[in-house]
Write a protein that holds these residues in place. Structure first.
Motif, PDB file in Angstrom:
ATOM      1  N   VAL A  54       0.823  -1.213   0.000  1.00  0.00           N
ATOM      2  CA  VAL A  54       0.000   0.000   0.000  1.00  0.00           C
ATOM      3  C   VAL A  54       0.860   1.268   0.000  1.00  0.00           C
ATOM      4  CG1 VAL A  54      -1.760   1.286   1.280  1.00  0.00           C
ATOM      5  CG2 VAL A  54      -1.879  -1.213   1.139  1.00  0.00           C
ATOM      6  N   TRP A  55       1.832   1.344   0.908  1.00  0.00           N
ATOM      7  CA  TRP A  55       2.613   2.567   1.096  1.00  0.00           C
ATOM      8  C   TRP A  55       4.036   2.411   0.560  1.00  0.00           C
ATOM      9  CZ3 TRP A  55       0.340   6.968   2.534  1.00  0.00           C
ATOM     10  CH2 TRP A  55      -0.867   6.902   3.238  1.00  0.00           C
ATOM     11  N   SER A  56       4.531   3.480  -0.038  1.00  0.00           N
ATOM     12  CA  SER A  56       5.917   3.494  -0.502  1.00  0.00           C
ATOM     13  C   SER A  56       6.405   4.935  -0.582  1.00  0.00           C
ATOM     14  CB  SER A  56       6.059   2.817  -1.876  1.00  0.00           C
ATOM     15  OG  SER A  56       5.418   3.578  -2.880  1.00  0.00           O
ATOM     16  N   ILE A  57       7.723   5.082  -0.681  1.00  0.00           N
ATOM     17  CA  ILE A  57       8.354   6.389  -0.827  1.00  0.00           C
ATOM     18  C   ILE A  57       9.421   6.255  -1.898  1.00  0.00           C
ATOM     19  CG2 ILE A  57      10.001   5.906   1.050  1.00  0.00           C
ATOM     20  CD1 ILE A  57      10.055   8.856   1.669  1.00  0.00           C
ATOM     21  N   SER A  58       9.611   7.285  -2.707  1.00  0.00           N
ATOM     22  CA  SER A  58      10.564   7.194  -3.804  1.00  0.00           C
ATOM     23  C   SER A  58      11.381   8.474  -3.926  1.00  0.00           C
ATOM     24  CB  SER A  58       9.841   6.913  -5.130  1.00  0.00           C
ATOM     25  OG  SER A  58       9.036   8.017  -5.501  1.00  0.00           O
ATOM     26  N   ALA A  59      12.542   8.349  -4.539  1.00  0.00           N
ATOM     27  CA  ALA A  59      13.405   9.487  -4.832  1.00  0.00           C
ATOM     28  C   ALA A  59      14.140   9.198  -6.133  1.00  0.00           C
ATOM     29  CB  ALA A  59      14.398   9.741  -3.697  1.00  0.00           C
ATOM     30  N   GLU A  60      14.309  10.240  -6.950  1.00  0.00           N
ATOM     31  CA  GLU A  60      14.963  10.085  -8.250  1.00  0.00           C
ATOM     32  C   GLU A  60      15.785  11.322  -8.552  1.00  0.00           C
ATOM     33  OE1 GLU A  60      12.684   8.565 -11.730  1.00  0.00           O
ATOM     34  OE2 GLU A  60      13.153  10.531 -12.592  1.00  0.00           O
ATOM     35  N   ILE A  61      16.975  11.105  -9.106  1.00  0.00           N
ATOM     36  CA  ILE A  61      17.858  12.196  -9.501  1.00  0.00           C
ATOM     37  C   ILE A  61      18.149  12.075 -10.985  1.00  0.00           C
ATOM     38  CG2 ILE A  61      20.142  13.236  -9.229  1.00  0.00           C
ATOM     39  CD1 ILE A  61      20.130  12.291  -6.349  1.00  0.00           C
ATOM     40  N   GLY A  62      17.955  13.165 -11.722  1.00  0.00           N
ATOM     41  CA  GLY A  62      18.324  13.239 -13.133  1.00  0.00           C
ATOM     42  C   GLY A  62      19.485  14.206 -13.288  1.00  0.00           C
ATOM     43  N   TYR A  63      20.462  13.827 -14.131  1.00  0.00           N
ATOM     44  CA  TYR A  63      21.674  14.647 -14.213  1.00  0.00           C
ATOM     45  C   TYR A  63      22.263  14.566 -15.612  1.00  0.00           C
ATOM     46  CZ  TYR A  63      26.217  16.614 -12.882  1.00  0.00           C
ATOM     47  OH  TYR A  63      27.337  17.392 -12.796  1.00  0.00           O
ATOM     48  N   LYS A  64      22.590  15.712 -16.190  1.00  0.00           N
ATOM     49  CA  LYS A  64      23.336  15.774 -17.442  1.00  0.00           C
ATOM     50  C   LYS A  64      24.699  16.421 -17.201  1.00  0.00           C
ATOM     51  CE  LYS A  64      24.269  15.916 -21.880  1.00  0.00           C
ATOM     52  NZ  LYS A  64      23.393  16.615 -22.830  1.00  0.00           N
ATOM     53  N   SER A  65      24.682  17.538 -16.538  1.00  0.00           N
ATOM     54  CA  SER A  65      25.887  18.277 -16.153  1.00  0.00           C
ATOM     55  C   SER A  65      25.413  19.327 -15.162  1.00  0.00           C
ATOM     56  CB  SER A  65      26.552  18.917 -17.380  1.00  0.00           C
ATOM     57  OG  SER A  65      25.698  19.909 -17.931  1.00  0.00           O
ATOM     58  N   SER A  66      26.284  20.263 -14.843  1.00  0.00           N
ATOM     59  CA  SER A  66      25.854  21.349 -13.960  1.00  0.00           C
ATOM     60  C   SER A  66      24.784  22.201 -14.620  1.00  0.00           C
ATOM     61  CB  SER A  66      27.058  22.219 -13.581  1.00  0.00           C
ATOM     62  OG  SER A  66      27.650  22.767 -14.754  1.00  0.00           O
ATOM     63  N   LYS A 121      22.093  20.949 -16.182  1.00  0.00           N
ATOM     64  CA  LYS A 121      20.772  20.318 -16.149  1.00  0.00           C
ATOM     65  C   LYS A 121      20.711  19.322 -15.004  1.00  0.00           C
ATOM     66  CE  LYS A 121      17.361  17.935 -19.038  1.00  0.00           C
ATOM     67  NZ  LYS A 121      16.398  19.033 -19.032  1.00  0.00           N
ATOM     68  N   GLN A 122      19.815  19.571 -14.045  1.00  0.00           N
ATOM     69  CA  GLN A 122      19.655  18.714 -12.883  1.00  0.00           C
ATOM     70  C   GLN A 122      18.179  18.647 -12.519  1.00  0.00           C
ATOM     71  OE1 GLN A 122      22.282  19.911  -9.616  1.00  0.00           O
ATOM     72  NE2 GLN A 122      23.558  21.000 -11.102  1.00  0.00           N
ATOM     73  N   GLN A 123      17.765  17.482 -12.037  1.00  0.00           N
ATOM     74  CA  GLN A 123      16.373  17.319 -11.619  1.00  0.00           C
ATOM     75  C   GLN A 123      16.315  16.392 -10.411  1.00  0.00           C
ATOM     76  OE1 GLN A 123      13.385  15.103 -14.116  1.00  0.00           O
ATOM     77  NE2 GLN A 123      12.360  17.089 -14.159  1.00  0.00           N
ATOM     78  N   PHE A 124      15.421  16.711  -9.470  1.00  0.00           N
ATOM     79  CA  PHE A 124      15.205  15.879  -8.289  1.00  0.00           C
ATOM     80  C   PHE A 124      13.702  15.701  -8.108  1.00  0.00           C
ATOM     81  CE2 PHE A 124      14.157  15.650  -3.751  1.00  0.00           C
ATOM     82  CZ  PHE A 124      14.829  14.488  -3.408  1.00  0.00           C
ATOM     83  N   ILE A 125      13.267  14.460  -7.902  1.00  0.00           N
ATOM     84  CA  ILE A 125      11.849  14.154  -7.691  1.00  0.00           C
ATOM     85  C   ILE A 125      11.733  13.187  -6.515  1.00  0.00           C
ATOM     86  CG2 ILE A 125       9.738  13.194  -8.678  1.00  0.00           C
ATOM     87  CD1 ILE A 125      10.836  13.824 -11.447  1.00  0.00           C
ATOM     88  N   SER A 126      10.847  13.463  -5.588  1.00  0.00           N
ATOM     89  CA  SER A 126      10.555  12.533  -4.496  1.00  0.00           C
ATOM     90  C   SER A 126       9.041  12.454  -4.324  1.00  0.00           C
ATOM     91  CB  SER A 126      11.219  12.975  -3.189  1.00  0.00           C
ATOM     92  OG  SER A 126      10.722  14.233  -2.789  1.00  0.00           O
TER      93      SER A 126
END
Length: 493
Positions: free
Chosen positions: A468-480, A482-487
């Protein structure tokens, strides 16, 4: 980024602490205990109903119930657990049962019961759950329905043939009974799996027949019969996303407050420090429409800034406008432009407030095999700004491949890597006042800005507390650049 991630972790820990999950060993032992109790119940009833074994075997399905209850003169309540044996599909379903009584009578203690379903319609009515009501007469020793000392058959408006055996129960009850039913997902060996996607873990002939009792996804039973487990079909998620990326100007239209021709396309020189930085908490809902296809929608609040710089060349600007500024003296409009462009060009820096709302629609194509999985999310977002005349369109598509690692009590972690394509198209319309010329004179501009790096690598993990319950985190990276963080904190049901 870190503050939001910590907040989501704390929320998930609180949720996990309130969730009761049996380990596979504990669930197996509980099922064995219930099976032994059912056998004993049949033996006890057979002393008074000699053909009880035959009745249960010939029924379409039957329910064994183990209840505790208390009944005062007017109201009463009880709760317990039951197990449904379907003789046609050879499946076993465990259910949680609550009952509420309104009417005359007294009762207390524990009792057991066998309920017989004559056909599929009766069973489905029972499995539909919700509130079911009926008048029941549970007085011991009825004239026409007596089944022996210590047991009795329910009569009245109750729609299902039911035999009751009281252990230490005393009852003189004639009440209107309300019942609620829910499937016990910890004990029932359903096709709801540990993975967050359809996952084939068995060969077709290696497990007992399982039934899918949910409306979605469509064609679920077909893939369940082929050995797939499916996730819970519906989901709600709280998401936090943060993105930093360099941008480039692809179109520029400009006009001036001192002429009436409006904006026209302009030649310009861009600088290297065009960028955007946005943060967005979002609420997402989703459903598995088909076993391998999920549809989702989200809405969120966006905050951030876009930094833009461009330079207008004076000679190109005068040529594009189509003015004849020679011979001298120039006409008044030319003089205005000379005042603006006294150094030969004009440098325009802009910091645009991106506060607003984003709306997203998307789909996920996904499948798994022996805890390995692949997922391909595709989404389209529209972002509308509150404080600026601006809008942004975002196309995001990615591919992820990973594996689930499980341990005790239903805990597991999904680790994955992948690549993401993000195409961001931001349009800005506004005015920029320059410290030259007359007071309150400005450039009226329209700018289209796109991200330079559209591809990036990503790595992420999803921690599952249970199904039922979960938690997630994701990091996207190309260089300085382009960066992305999702949780996210996720709830499936």
């Amino acid at each position: 980024m870190r503050t939001w991630f910590i907040w989501i972790v704390i929320s998930a820990m609180m949720v996990s602490g309130c969730s009761s999950t049996l380990s596979p060993q504990e669930a197996s032992q509980a099922r064995q205990n219930i099976t032994a109790d059912v056998t004993q119940l049949k033996q006890s009833l057979s002393q008074h109903v000699p053909d009880i074994q035959q009745q249960t075997a010939q029924s379409y399905a039957y329910l064994a119930t183990f209840m505790s209850r208390f009944k005062a003169p007017i109201v009463g309540a009880g709760k317990g657990i039951g197990v449904i044996y379907n003789n046609q599909t050879h499946t076993t379903t465990y259910v949680n049962i609550n009952r509420f009584d309104l009417g005359a009578g007294l009762a207390y203690g524990h009792y057991q019961a066998l309920t017989l379903f004559a056909n599929e319609q009766e069973l489905q009515e029972f499995l539909d759950g919700g509130y079911k009501a009926g008048f029941t007469n549970e007085t011991h020793g009825l004239d026409n329905d007596e089944v022996g000392e210590g047991s009795y058959q329910i009569t009245g408006d109750w729609p299902y043939k039911t035999y009751v055996y009281h252990v230490d129960d005393q009852a003189v009850v004639g009440t209107y009974q309300f019942r609620t039913l829910s499937i016990n997902k910890e004990l029932t060996q359903t096709a709801v799996g540990e993975a967050r996607v359809a996952n084939k873990v068995n060969k077709d002939n290696e497990r007992e027949a399982l039934q899918w009792h949910r409306a979605l996804p469509f064609f679920a039973q077909d893939v369940v019969d082929k050995g797939y487990d499916l996730p819970n079909p519906y989901g709600v998620s709280l998401i936090y996303a943060e993105t930093k990326q360099t941008m480039t100007i692809t179109e520029l239209e400009a006009g001036f407050s001192f002429w009436d021709r409006g904006r026209i396309p302009m030649m310009f020189v861009t600088f290297d420090n065009n960028s955007s930085h946005s943060r967005s908490p979002q609420l997402k809902v989703d459903a598995w429409l088909f076993p391998f296809m999920n549809l989702f929608a989200s809405v969120g609040k966006v905050s951030g800034t876009a930094h833009i710089e461009f330079e207008l060349d004076g000679n190109d600007l005068i040529d594009q406008i189509g003015l004849e500024c020679k011979p001298f003296p120039p006409q008044p409009l030319c003089q205005k432009l000379y005042d603006f462009l006294k150094d030969g060009s004009v440098h325009v820096p802009l910091d645009v407030d991106l506060d607003g709302y984003n709306y997203t629609l998307g789909t996920v194509l996904a499948a798994g095999w022996n805890d390995f999985f692949i997922a391909v999310p595709v989404s389209f977002s529209y972002i509308e700004m509150d404080k600026a005349n601006a809008q942004e369109l975002v196309l995001n598509a990615s591919a992820r491949i990973g594996k689930q690692f499980s341990w005790s009590r239903g805990h597991s972690i999904d680790g994955y890597i992948g690549a993401s394509y993000l195409d961001s198209d931001l349009t800005l319309i506004g005015k920029h006042y320059l410290p030259v010329g007359e007071p309150n004179e400005y450039i009226d501009y329209k700018i289209r800005q796109e991200n330079i790096d559209k591809w990036m690598m990503l790595v992420g993990a999803n921690y599952n507390f249970n199904k039922v319950w979960s938690i997630s985190a994701e990091i996207g990276y190309k260089s300085s650049d382009k960066q992305q963080f999702i949780s996210s904190l996720n709830y499936r049901f």
